[in-house]
Design an enzyme around this catalytic site. Structure first.
Site, PDB file in Angstrom:
ATOM      1  N   ASP A  31      33.174 -26.613  21.233  1.00 66.87           N
ATOM      2  CA  ASP A  31      34.599 -26.377  21.008  1.00 66.87           C
ATOM      3  C   ASP A  31      34.919 -24.896  21.220  1.00 66.87           C
ATOM      4  O   ASP A  31      34.041 -24.036  21.084  1.00 66.87           O
ATOM      5  CB  ASP A  31      34.980 -26.753  19.568  1.00 66.87           C
ATOM      6  CG  ASP A  31      34.817 -28.241  19.314  1.00 66.87           C
ATOM      7  OD1 ASP A  31      34.810 -29.016  20.288  1.00 66.87           O
ATOM      8  OD2 ASP A  31      34.691 -28.617  18.131  1.00 66.87           O
TER       9      ASP A  31
HETATM   10  N1  URA Z   1      30.537 -30.705  16.961  1.00 60.93           N
HETATM   11  C1  URA Z   1      31.765 -30.181  16.825  1.00 60.93           C
HETATM   12  O1  URA Z   1      32.559 -30.636  16.023  1.00 60.93           O
HETATM   13  N2  URA Z   1      32.107 -29.161  17.639  1.00 60.93           N
HETATM   14  C2  URA Z   1      31.260 -28.614  18.526  1.00 60.93           C
HETATM   15  O2  URA Z   1      31.613 -27.656  19.211  1.00 60.93           O
HETATM   16  C3  URA Z   1      29.984 -29.174  18.654  1.00 60.93           C
HETATM   17  C4  URA Z   1      29.637 -30.217  17.866  1.00 60.93           C
END
Ligand code: URA
Length: 239
Positions: free
Chosen positions: A106
């Site tokens: 993310d």
């Molecule tokens: N899980 C999440 O919620 N975000 C990420 O970036 C990776 C795994």
């Protein structure tokens, strides 16, 4: 047999820009198997031909394997209409290989991101069948309890009706704010945040620290990257 234009090979191997290498070729600075070649579009067999430029042997390589400590605020894709991408952080030399991130973190997640142009390896690492473990360091608003460890082990029912594969929760500290290491085998959208959300809590900080056999090099500051070592590449390719 793979054949490529001489100027492209030299530029890709970081000898110079396309324009610069064209001039070097024209000036007679490049030999192939001992013969001077003055045509920029000469087709070289990148696996077998011996290319020497300005007295230096050019070692061709097809793939590049990098690990980055992804910074907060950048997207893990090759291009984006709004945001800066992690690829923008790479030197031109590495950009020449047209690398891409292996999977996504993310925008607000930090940590280990593998970047390569080896499509087969990326595909293998991301294949749900291969169940490659990904470990995250997470700070959580809420009190993690031992019972949550069991819930993670069984798999967690998410809000969209999907139950995750068994996951591992290692509680490092618990209180109003808890800290944990979470290992998942899949890579569903916002998976860790949604798993914690399903327990009624919220992830306030997330950083990936491991993917399969590769651990984040903690000497890398957010935004920095390095090439994987031979051992790291071998451990990935021989998984
Ligand atoms: N899980 C999440 O919620 N975000 C990420 O970036 C990776 C795994």
């Amino acid at each position: 047999m793979r054949k490529e234009r001489l100027d492209k090979v030299l530029a890709n191997m970081g000898v110079g820009t396309r324009k610069e290498v064209k001039e070097m070729i024209k000036a007679g600075m490049v030999t192939i198997n001992g013969n001077i070649v003055k045509a920029a579009d000469f087709k070289v067999n990148v696996e077998e031909d011996e290319i020497i430029c300005g007295g230096q042997m050019i070692r061709y390589r097809e793939f590049v394997y990098l690990m980055m400590n992804k910074p907060h605020g950048m997207v893990s894709s090759t291009d984006d209409p709004r945001d800066s991408t992690v690829i923008e952080l790479l030197d031109d030399f590495y950009k020449n290989f047209r690398p891409f991130p292996v999977g996504r973190l993310d925008k607000d997640t930090e940590g280990l991101l593998l970047i390569t142009n080896d499509g087969k390896l990326a595909h293998d690492l991301l294949s749900p069948k291969k169940k490659v473990g990904k470990t995250y360091y997470a700070t959580i608003d809420g009190a993690l309890e031992e019972e949550h460890v069991e819930i993670f082990k069984k798999g967690i029912l998410l809000e969209d009706g999907y139950t995750t594969l068994p996951a591992e929760l290692k509680i490092l500290s618990s209180g109003v704010i808890s800290v944990a290491e979470i290992t998942i085998q899949e890579g569903k959208y916002h998976q860790v945040k949604r798993m914690i959300g399903a327990l009624g809590m919220r992830v306030s900080y997330l950083k990936r620290i491991r993917m399969g056999p590769i651990s984040l090099d903690e000497s890398l500051e957010p935004g920095q990257y390095r090439e994987l070592t031979e051992e790291e590449i071998t451990s990935l390719l021989n998984r």
